[in-house]
Scaffold this motif. Structure first.
Motif, mmCIF file in Angstrom:
data_model
loop_
_atom_site.group_PDB
_atom_site.id
_atom_site.type_symbol
_atom_site.label_atom_id
_atom_site.label_comp_id
_atom_site.label_asym_id
_atom_site.label_seq_id
_atom_site.Cartn_x
_atom_site.Cartn_y
_atom_site.Cartn_z
ATOM 1 N N PRO A 1 0.822 -1.218 0.000
ATOM 2 C CA PRO A 1 0.000 0.000 0.000
ATOM 3 C C PRO A 1 0.852 1.262 0.000
ATOM 4 N N ASP A 2 0.448 2.240 -0.786
ATOM 5 C CA ASP A 2 1.104 3.541 -0.847
ATOM 6 C C ASP A 2 2.590 3.444 -1.174
ATOM 7 N N ALA A 3 2.950 2.469 -1.997
ATOM 8 C CA ALA A 3 4.357 2.290 -2.342
ATOM 9 C C ALA A 3 4.484 1.512 -3.648
ATOM 10 N N ILE A 4 5.658 1.596 -4.257
ATOM 11 C CA ILE A 4 6.043 0.743 -5.377
ATOM 12 C C ILE A 4 7.393 0.140 -5.027
ATOM 13 N N VAL A 5 7.454 -1.174 -5.030
ATOM 14 C CA VAL A 5 8.723 -1.859 -4.795
ATOM 15 C C VAL A 5 9.402 -2.023 -6.154
ATOM 16 N N PHE A 6 10.577 -1.448 -6.292
ATOM 17 C CA PHE A 6 11.264 -1.359 -7.573
ATOM 18 C C PHE A 6 12.555 -2.174 -7.521
ATOM 19 N N SER A 7 12.775 -3.032 -8.531
ATOM 20 C CA SER A 7 13.965 -3.875 -8.562
ATOM 21 C C SER A 7 14.666 -3.751 -9.906
ATOM 22 N N ASP B 1 30.492 -8.520 -14.160
ATOM 23 C CA ASP B 1 31.610 -9.468 -14.181
ATOM 24 C C ASP B 1 31.120 -10.903 -14.116
ATOM 25 N N GLY B 2 30.007 -11.163 -14.806
ATOM 26 C CA GLY B 2 29.478 -12.522 -14.868
ATOM 27 C C GLY B 2 28.653 -12.942 -13.677
ATOM 28 N N GLU B 3 28.519 -12.076 -12.681
ATOM 29 C CA GLU B 3 27.762 -12.404 -11.469
ATOM 30 C C GLU B 3 26.398 -11.717 -11.510
ATOM 31 N N PRO B 4 25.306 -12.471 -11.237
ATOM 32 C CA PRO B 4 23.974 -11.850 -11.217
ATOM 33 C C PRO B 4 23.814 -10.951 -9.993
ATOM 34 N N ILE B 5 23.242 -9.778 -10.210
ATOM 35 C CA ILE B 5 23.017 -8.806 -9.142
ATOM 36 C C ILE B 5 21.575 -8.339 -9.216
ATOM 37 N N ARG B 6 20.939 -8.216 -8.069
ATOM 38 C CA ARG B 6 19.574 -7.683 -8.009
ATOM 39 C C ARG B 6 19.507 -6.652 -6.892
ATOM 40 N N GLU B 7 19.071 -5.460 -7.240
ATOM 41 C CA GLU B 7 18.935 -4.378 -6.267
ATOM 42 C C GLU B 7 17.465 -4.015 -6.144
ATOM 43 N N THR B 8 16.977 -3.932 -4.909
ATOM 44 C CA THR B 8 15.560 -3.658 -4.660
ATOM 45 C C THR B 8 15.428 -2.490 -3.698
ATOM 46 N N THR B 9 14.489 -1.599 -4.002
ATOM 47 C CA THR B 9 14.226 -0.482 -3.115
ATOM 48 C C THR B 9 12.731 -0.186 -3.135
ATOM 49 N N THR B 10 12.281 0.634 -2.203
ATOM 50 C CA THR B 10 10.862 0.973 -2.099
ATOM 51 C C THR B 10 10.657 2.463 -2.301
ATOM 52 N N ALA B 11 9.769 2.806 -3.206
ATOM 53 C CA ALA B 11 9.389 4.195 -3.425
ATOM 54 C C ALA B 11 8.078 4.449 -2.692
ATOM 55 N N ARG B 12 8.053 5.425 -1.807
ATOM 56 C CA ARG B 12 6.843 5.790 -1.073
ATOM 57 C C ARG B 12 6.037 6.802 -1.874
ATOM 58 N N LEU B 13 4.713 6.627 -1.887
ATOM 59 C CA LEU B 13 3.832 7.488 -2.670
ATOM 60 C C LEU B 13 3.043 8.428 -1.776
ATOM 61 N N ASP B 14 2.660 9.592 -2.318
ATOM 62 C CA ASP B 14 1.819 10.505 -1.550
ATOM 63 C C ASP B 14 0.350 10.178 -1.801
ATOM 64 N N ALA B 15 -0.545 11.004 -1.244
ATOM 65 C CA ALA B 15 -1.980 10.716 -1.347
ATOM 66 C C ALA B 15 -2.483 10.754 -2.790
ATOM 67 N N ALA B 16 -1.752 11.449 -3.673
ATOM 68 C CA ALA B 16 -2.144 11.526 -5.080
ATOM 69 C C ALA B 16 -1.525 10.409 -5.916
ATOM 70 N N GLY B 17 -0.802 9.499 -5.265
ATOM 71 C CA GLY B 17 -0.181 8.393 -5.985
ATOM 72 C C GLY B 17 1.137 8.739 -6.648
ATOM 73 N N ARG B 18 1.695 9.903 -6.311
ATOM 74 C CA ARG B 18 2.975 10.323 -6.880
ATOM 75 C C ARG B 18 4.121 9.902 -5.974
ATOM 76 N N LEU B 19 5.310 9.771 -6.564
ATOM 77 C CA LEU B 19 6.468 9.449 -5.756
ATOM 78 C C LEU B 19 6.716 10.563 -4.752
ATOM 79 N N ALA B 20 6.813 10.181 -3.466
ATOM 80 C CA ALA B 20 7.109 11.145 -2.410
ATOM 81 C C ALA B 20 8.561 11.038 -1.976
ATOM 82 N N SER B 21 9.041 9.805 -1.764
ATOM 83 C CA SER B 21 10.432 9.605 -1.352
ATOM 84 C C SER B 21 10.947 8.289 -1.902
ATOM 85 N N TYR B 22 12.263 8.220 -2.061
ATOM 86 C CA TYR B 22 12.903 7.076 -2.690
ATOM 87 C C TYR B 22 14.224 6.831 -1.976
#
Length: 310
Positions: A99-105, A111-132
């Protein structure tokens, strides 16, 4: 040098001469004036990009887009080939289950090694990105080595719903992590980071057809595109209309003043189908260097071919 789309290609932008503004199907025209957000009866499923210099094709790139049942972008895959040898790619995913967020990966190989980075973007009441929240390696004071530092970027909007700033804390010394935007007549006309200001102009055709805001795939400078610290992350939220209003018109020209003197100017020429959807965009990049320096002026052409689901 690598010129990938979701990079600062210079990450992308800006000034002046307009393209044609006819509205005839299959003719090249400039951008538009309209509402902020696509009406999207059709979804963009693929974007093919060719980078061509005076020596021929330098690189190609293919981006594919996958959506959920609500027509929200869930997966963006990018594959890049330079001069038939260097290959690169990444997979971006958007998870809307929190809720009120987008989980972004972002998943890629290093160098041949798989990497995955995940973070959460918090949304404001209008559904816009508030903080990242993101992380950066910076020099540790007095140690001579780098340490991974947590950064928080916060977006601000004016009363009209337009993005006016992205501020990051802490901002390491010497790094321009704060970006300020200027709007005129419903269009984002400049982006400033530190002493660098990049500018953009727009055409008269309304940017309200496509489900993705194509302007964010076309900007050509760091000031416009490194909104959230990481070159690849900056455009991924305004692309899906999660950072305030769209510019009302399609991007027409962009201009970057080079730190060593000279400028980079991009001009965009559009082809639309009978229903008014853009199908092809040709960007001409003219880089002019300080005449007293060793660099020679350059011209490059970037061609974007857009495929829809129907």
């Amino acid at each position: 040098m690598k010129k990938r789309l979701f990079f600062i290609l210079a990450c992308m932008a800006l000034l002046t001469v307009g393209c044609g503004e006819t509205d005839k199907p299959d003719e090249n025209t400039g951008g538009g004036s309209g509402t902020g957000g696509g009406t999207a009866d059709r979804l963009i499923t693929r974007l093919d990009i060719t980078y061509t210099s005076t020596d021929g094709i330098d690189a190609t790139e293919r981006c594919t887009f996958t959506y959920d049942e609500l027509k929200r972008l869930t997966v963006l895959e990018r594959r890049y080939v330079e001069e038939g040898r260097y290959e690169d790619g990444s997979t971006l995913t958007y998870d809307y289950s929190v809720p009120d967020a987008i989980v972004f990966s972002v998943a890629y190989e290093e160098d041949g090694e798989p990497i995955r980075e995940t973070t959460t973007a918090r949304l404001d009441a209008a559904g816009r990105l508030a903080s990242y929240h993101w992380r950066r390696c910076i020099d540790a004071p007095g140690s001579g080595s780098e340490e991974l530092t947590d950064i928080v970027s916060t977006a601000s909007y004016n009363d009209a719903g337009e993005l006016i700033s992205v501020l990051s804390e802490p901002s390491p010394q010497g790094m321009s992590d704060n970006t300020y935007f200027t709007w005129r007549d419903g269009n984002m006309v400049s982006a400033r980071q530190g002493s660098q200001t990049d500018t953009a102009t727009y055409g008269v055709r309304a940017n309200d057809k496509t489900n993705l805001d194509l302007n964010w795939l076309l900007y050509g400078t760091e000031s416009f595109c490194t909104l959230l610290g990481n070159d690849d992350d900056g455009i991924n939220f305004p692309l899906i209309d999660r950072m305030g209003n769209r510019s009302q018109g399609y991007l027409e020209t962009t201009r970057l003043v080079l730190s060593q003197g000279g400028s980079e100017i991009r001009r965009y020429d559009y082809t639309f189908d009978a229903d008014g959807y853009p199908t092809r965009i040709v960007c001409t990049v003219e880089t002019k260097y300080d005449p007293s320096g060793p660099m020679q002026d350059e011209t490059e052409t970037i061609t974007y071919t857009i495929t829809y689901d129907n």
